[in-house]
Each structure stands twice: as C-alpha cells, then as structure tokens.
Motif scaffolding. Structure first.
Motif, mmCIF file in Angstrom:
data_model
loop_
_atom_site.group_PDB
_atom_site.id
_atom_site.type_symbol
_atom_site.label_atom_id
_atom_site.label_comp_id
_atom_site.label_asym_id
_atom_site.label_seq_id
_atom_site.Cartn_x
_atom_site.Cartn_y
_atom_site.Cartn_z
ATOM 1 N N ILE A 47 0.849 -1.194 0.000
ATOM 2 C CA ILE A 47 0.000 0.000 0.000
ATOM 3 C C ILE A 47 0.881 1.240 0.000
ATOM 4 O O ILE A 47 1.764 1.389 0.855
ATOM 5 C CB ILE A 47 -0.927 0.017 1.238
ATOM 6 N N ILE A 48 0.665 2.129 -0.986
ATOM 7 C CA ILE A 48 1.375 3.407 -1.070
ATOM 8 C C ILE A 48 0.358 4.540 -0.946
ATOM 9 O O ILE A 48 -0.612 4.598 -1.722
ATOM 10 C CB ILE A 48 2.140 3.552 -2.404
ATOM 11 N N ASN A 49 0.574 5.390 0.057
ATOM 12 C CA ASN A 49 -0.316 6.544 0.268
ATOM 13 C C ASN A 49 -1.779 6.116 0.338
ATOM 14 O O ASN A 49 -2.669 6.793 -0.194
ATOM 15 C CB ASN A 49 -0.124 7.590 -0.843
ATOM 16 N N THR A 67 4.048 7.272 1.911
ATOM 17 C CA THR A 67 3.849 6.366 3.040
ATOM 18 C C THR A 67 3.725 4.940 2.514
ATOM 19 O O THR A 67 3.082 4.686 1.495
ATOM 20 C CB THR A 67 2.581 6.733 3.833
ATOM 21 N N LEU A 68 4.367 4.034 3.203
ATOM 22 C CA LEU A 68 4.359 2.629 2.809
ATOM 23 C C LEU A 68 3.745 1.784 3.911
ATOM 24 O O LEU A 68 4.053 1.959 5.094
ATOM 25 C CB LEU A 68 5.787 2.136 2.539
ATOM 26 N N GLN A 69 2.881 0.884 3.526
ATOM 27 C CA GLN A 69 2.340 -0.133 4.425
ATOM 28 C C GLN A 69 2.442 -1.463 3.679
ATOM 29 O O GLN A 69 1.817 -1.634 2.622
ATOM 30 C CB GLN A 69 0.886 0.168 4.785
ATOM 31 N N ILE A 70 3.245 -2.360 4.233
ATOM 32 C CA ILE A 70 3.511 -3.618 3.524
ATOM 33 C C ILE A 70 3.257 -4.790 4.457
ATOM 34 O O ILE A 70 3.683 -4.786 5.624
ATOM 35 C CB ILE A 70 4.971 -3.681 3.017
ATOM 36 N N GLU A 71 2.574 -5.763 3.924
ATOM 37 C CA GLU A 71 2.298 -6.993 4.669
ATOM 38 C C GLU A 71 3.016 -8.150 3.971
ATOM 39 O O GLU A 71 2.882 -8.343 2.762
ATOM 40 C CB GLU A 71 0.789 -7.249 4.707
ATOM 41 N N PHE A 72 3.824 -8.890 4.750
ATOM 42 C CA PHE A 72 4.618 -9.985 4.203
ATOM 43 C C PHE A 72 4.238 -11.304 4.871
ATOM 44 O O PHE A 72 3.743 -11.331 6.005
ATOM 45 C CB PHE A 72 6.122 -9.779 4.463
ATOM 46 N N LYS A 73 4.549 -12.386 4.162
ATOM 47 C CA LYS A 73 4.522 -13.711 4.759
ATOM 48 C C LYS A 73 5.935 -14.275 4.682
ATOM 49 O O LYS A 73 6.543 -14.318 3.614
ATOM 50 C CB LYS A 73 3.551 -14.642 4.037
ATOM 51 N N ARG A 74 6.441 -14.704 5.824
ATOM 52 C CA ARG A 74 7.831 -15.109 5.921
ATOM 53 C C ARG A 74 8.035 -16.552 5.460
ATOM 54 O O ARG A 74 7.246 -17.434 5.754
ATOM 55 C CB ARG A 74 8.302 -14.961 7.365
ATOM 56 N N THR A 75 9.126 -16.747 4.708
ATOM 57 C CA THR A 75 9.544 -18.080 4.280
ATOM 58 C C THR A 75 10.970 -18.310 4.770
ATOM 59 O O THR A 75 11.829 -17.440 4.618
ATOM 60 C CB THR A 75 9.511 -18.217 2.750
ATOM 61 N N LYS A 98 4.183 -11.290 13.723
ATOM 62 C CA LYS A 98 3.170 -12.126 14.361
ATOM 63 C C LYS A 98 3.120 -13.452 13.634
ATOM 64 O O LYS A 98 2.701 -13.526 12.470
ATOM 65 C CB LYS A 98 1.795 -11.448 14.335
ATOM 66 N N ASP A 99 3.593 -14.512 14.307
ATOM 67 C CA ASP A 99 3.708 -15.835 13.689
ATOM 68 C C ASP A 99 4.556 -15.724 12.420
ATOM 69 O O ASP A 99 5.684 -15.249 12.475
ATOM 70 C CB ASP A 99 2.320 -16.421 13.414
ATOM 71 N N SER A 100 4.015 -16.137 11.276
ATOM 72 C CA SER A 100 4.777 -16.075 10.026
ATOM 73 C C SER A 100 4.531 -14.775 9.263
ATOM 74 O O SER A 100 5.059 -14.587 8.171
ATOM 75 C CB SER A 100 4.419 -17.264 9.122
ATOM 76 N N MET A 101 3.744 -13.863 9.851
ATOM 77 C CA MET A 101 3.419 -12.608 9.176
ATOM 78 C C MET A 101 4.360 -11.504 9.669
ATOM 79 O O MET A 101 4.758 -11.454 10.828
ATOM 80 C CB MET A 101 1.968 -12.219 9.419
ATOM 81 N N PHE A 102 4.699 -10.630 8.747
ATOM 82 C CA PHE A 102 5.630 -9.537 9.013
ATOM 83 C C PHE A 102 5.005 -8.265 8.459
ATOM 84 O O PHE A 102 4.612 -8.213 7.288
ATOM 85 C CB PHE A 102 6.970 -9.837 8.318
ATOM 86 N N TYR A 103 4.895 -7.256 9.323
ATOM 87 C CA TYR A 103 4.243 -6.008 8.918
ATOM 88 C C TYR A 103 5.255 -4.870 9.009
ATOM 89 O O TYR A 103 5.991 -4.747 10.001
ATOM 90 C CB TYR A 103 3.044 -5.710 9.828
ATOM 91 N N ALA A 104 5.302 -4.055 7.972
ATOM 92 C CA ALA A 104 6.242 -2.939 7.943
ATOM 93 C C ALA A 104 5.539 -1.689 7.434
ATOM 94 O O ALA A 104 4.686 -1.757 6.544
ATOM 95 C CB ALA A 104 7.435 -3.268 7.051
ATOM 96 N N ASN A 105 5.895 -0.564 8.025
ATOM 97 C CA ASN A 105 5.363 0.704 7.530
ATOM 98 C C ASN A 105 6.404 1.792 7.730
ATOM 99 O O ASN A 105 7.262 1.704 8.622
ATOM 100 C CB ASN A 105 4.048 1.077 8.230
ATOM 101 N N GLY A 106 6.362 2.809 6.881
ATOM 102 C CA GLY A 106 7.331 3.884 6.965
ATOM 103 C C GLY A 106 7.102 4.882 5.856
ATOM 104 O O GLY A 106 6.076 4.869 5.169
ATOM 105 N N ILE A 107 8.085 5.766 5.689
ATOM 106 C CA ILE A 107 8.008 6.802 4.666
ATOM 107 C C ILE A 107 9.223 6.689 3.768
ATOM 108 O O ILE A 107 10.349 6.559 4.232
ATOM 109 C CB ILE A 107 7.947 8.203 5.304
#
Length: 427
Positions: free
Chosen positions: A315-317, A397-405, A383-392
């Motif tokens: 997600i951007i802006n 503005t960046l909001q990114i949701e990841f799944k870890r491998t 949280k578990d295998s999920m990784f959440y990141a946000n910043g500028i």
C-alpha cells in the motif's frame, strides 16, 4: 630420474635446460614465498606484486597493444587479462634466464643438489597452499550455506560458477571431505618419507579442482594449474618407481633419504626450525580459517529478521498496488540474508541493500548499495509467520504486509539424506 641415478649419471643437456627453466619459473611465480610469512617483511609481497603489475601493464601496452584500461583487481578473479600477461612475462623472463644460465654454466654435469632444494621449495609452497585452502573447507567458509537469494533465483539464471558453488555449498559434509583431502595431502608433503603419497594425492585433488574450474568457468584456472604442475614436479624423482609399480609390475626399490647436511647439530637445528615454522604457519592458517568460519561461514550468526518475505499487500499513500508483473514500483519479495538484503521487484529484478536492524525499537533501515540517498526507514512488527512494515520513502507512506519463508520451507533444504530410497526422488 631418481636420486640414485643423479649421483652416478651425468644429466642430458635437455634435462639441465629443463631444470633451469622450471627452477627460474618457480621462483618467478612463487617468490616471495616463504618470506611473506615473516611479519616484519610483509611489505615484500606488495613490492613484488607491484613490480609484476607494472611490468604487465607495460607489456599490455607495448607488446599486445591493449589500449583499454585493464582492471588492477579482479575482485577475486585470478584469470584476468593482466593475470595472463603476468604468466607470459614470467615465461619470457624464465626463458631468458635459462639461456643466460645455460651459457655461463654449460659445463656443469648435473644439478642434483639444487634439484633437491627445488623439490623442497615446491613441497612446502604446495603443502601450505593445500593446508590453507583445505582448512577453509574443513571449517566451511569458502563454500558456505546457500544464500536466500540462491533459493529464490530461477535455476536457469544461475551462472556456471554459481551452480558449482551452490553444489559445494549445499553439502557441508562433502565440503569438509574435500578439505580433509587437501589437508592430508599438505601434511604428507611436509615430510620426506610421505612425499610420494602426498604428491600423488595432491595431484589428484588439484586435477579435480582444475577440471572443475575449467568445466564451470571458475576464474582460478591459472593458479590451480600451477599447483597441479608443482605436484607433478615433486613426483619427478619418483617416476621410475611409480612406473615400475603401477605399469611394469616390477620391483619399486625404496628411495634413500639423504640428509641435507652431514653435521648433526645443523640437522637438529633444522628439525627444530622446521617444527616451529610448520606450527606457526598451520596455526596462522587455522586462525584465519576459523575467523572466516565464524564471521562469513556456516558458523556466522544469523541476523534477527533472517528470511524471505513474500509481499501479500503493498500500500502506497493508502492505495493498494495490485501484483502486476509490469509494475516497476511494487515489491514482490524482501530478502534479509546473512550479510546483505535485497528488494525483489515484480519483474524479478533485485535491488541490493545494506541493512540495519534495531530489535528494541523494531526499526529496519535499508540502504541501496548503488545510491546511499535511497533509503527505506521502516517500523516493523512480527506475528507468527506474518511480518508487517510501515514507513516513509521519498514522502510516500508505505504499508507492507509480508509472509515469511525460511530456508527449511524449500524442498532442497528439507529433503535431507535417506539411507533407503524405494524410488529415486529426482526433481
């Protein structure tokens, strides 16, 4: 030609010329060995290297008429244009030195004593080289674990060298085995009663290394060939016994080991010096190998966020960017490896990054290697295998949701070893 023969038979002129050439070339190629092991003369290696570099650059310009600028450092490559020109220069200088030597020393009957010292010189240079390379495999750092980038790279995009490197790096067992073979050969070369066996093993090991370099385009072809050639020269005093034993089915008579001096005190002093020098070199090589093993090799600690992060939402802006292969902005993966990181875009292009992680503040800073002004300052949560990141980033503005491998999620890693296979598992 055996040592016994050298004592009673005058050398053929061709043998004397060949010996002079091999001795000259060996000195040109290996010097300043073993002086570079002495801490107080460490700059000698730099001066010698600078001389060959200067001569080779001159040769490139005036002999081969190479006009483009040649790289002075191959970043690990030993097969640069400059490297081949250095070999050419050493060959030419060796021929000239052989001609001059042959003119002024043409009446000498043989070089049996000097020949023994040439073998001694090659034995130790080859032994210490094998011990050094072998220890870097026994404590795996030359071929470490597969990187996370290797696990996600399409198989067909691997370079031949990368394919071979990963083949070795995948199996710590095989890497250690190959290192043990080199260490054994090196140890056997240090002692005259075991030189023959050590040289045979050394030749076999280095022939395999040379063929791998040739077959997988690994830029250590020149150096590996020279180590293999040194093993052949070390074996020359034993050629007759080897041919008798392996081919002619004749008796291979034991070779008499002649002391370098008849003075007992000098022999004792020589043994003491030899023991101290071997312990020093082996300790130095072991220390360096262990340092690399714990810093870069399999023992190197993993970073806090080690893993492959597949982007689920980007997600951007406030706008969610769909995962289109034509998109040049959206991320596909974030890879945090042992020593670096990278953003994989939707077109599978990788942006190499430096990483800084603050686990207390949950901050992750990613900086481009190519452009230090290109920086991502992210806050993260796991949280578990999920990784959440946000910043500028660049006022966006960046909001990114990841799944870890993790590496263990890949078949190549989790397949493991099986004593029993009812059917071949070949995929």
């Amino acid at each position: 030609m055996t040592t016994n023969q050298l004592n009673v038979i005058e050398w053929h002129p061709a043998e004397k010329i060949l010996f002079r050439f091999v001795l000259c070339y060996s000195l040109f190629f290996l010097f300043p060995f073993p002086l570079h092991y002495i801490p107080f003369v460490k700059h000698l290696s730099q001066w010698v290297s600078q001389f060959w570099q200067w001569l080779s650059l001159w040769t490139a310009e005036h002999v081969f008429h190479i006009t483009e600028e040649l790289p002075l450092s191959g970043r690990g490559s030993g097969d640069t244009t400059l490297s081949y020109i250095m070999v050419f220069n050493r060959l030419i200088l060796s021929v000239l030195a052989t001609l001059i030597w042959s003119v002024f020393d043409r009446k000498r009957a043989d070089y049996r004593i000097l020949f023994r010292y040439l073998i001694l010189f090659l034995r130790y240079s080859t032994a210490f080289t094998l011990l050094s390379y072998g220890l870097y495999k026994v404590m795996p750092s030359q071929f470490s674990n597969l990187s996370l980038f290797d696990l996600i790279r399409p198989y067909g995009d691997s370079s031949p060298m990368g394919l071979m490197w990963n083949f070795m790096g995948y199996s710590g067992t095989y890497t250690i085995f190959s290192g043990v073979a080199e260490v054994i050969a090196g140890i056997l070369l240090l002692f005259r009663p075991t030189v023959k066996l050590g040289a045979i093993i050394s030749f076999g090991v280095m022939l395999n290394v040379f063929m791998m370099n040739m077959s997988y385009d690994i830029p250590v072809k020149i150096y590996s060939f020279h180590i293999m050639f040194s093993s052949v020269v070390i074996l020359t005093p034993h050629l007759k016994s080897l041919v008798n034993f392996f081919i002619l089915n004749k008796t291979a008579h034991p070779q008499k080991i002649i002391p370098y001096t008849l003075r007992k005190k000098l022999n004792i002093a020589g043994y003491i010096f030899k023991g101290i020098f071997i312990i020093y070199v082996v300790s130095l090589s072991s220390s360096r190998a262990y340092s690399a093993y714990t810093k870069w090799g399999r023992k190197a600690p993993l970073p806090p966020l080690y893993g492959i992060y597949n982007v689920q939402n980007f997600i951007i802006n406030g706008d969610t960017i769909p995962p289109l292969m034509t998109d040049t902005i959206r991320w596909k993966k974030l890879v945090i490896d042992k020593h670096n990181a990278g953003i994989v875009k939707m077109d599978d292009k990788v942006m190499g990054l430096k990483k800084e992680t603050d686990t207390l503040k949950h901050k992750l800073t990613l900086t481009s290697y190519k452009d230090s002004t290109l920086t991502y300052d992210l806050s993260y949560s796991v949280k578990d295998s999920m990784f959440y990141a946000n910043g500028i980033h660049k006022k966006d503005t960046l909001q990114i949701e990841f799944k870890r491998t993790l590496p263990e999620d890949f078949l190549l890693i989790n397949r493991g070893f099986h004593w029993i296979n009812e059917f071949p598992f070949n995929r």
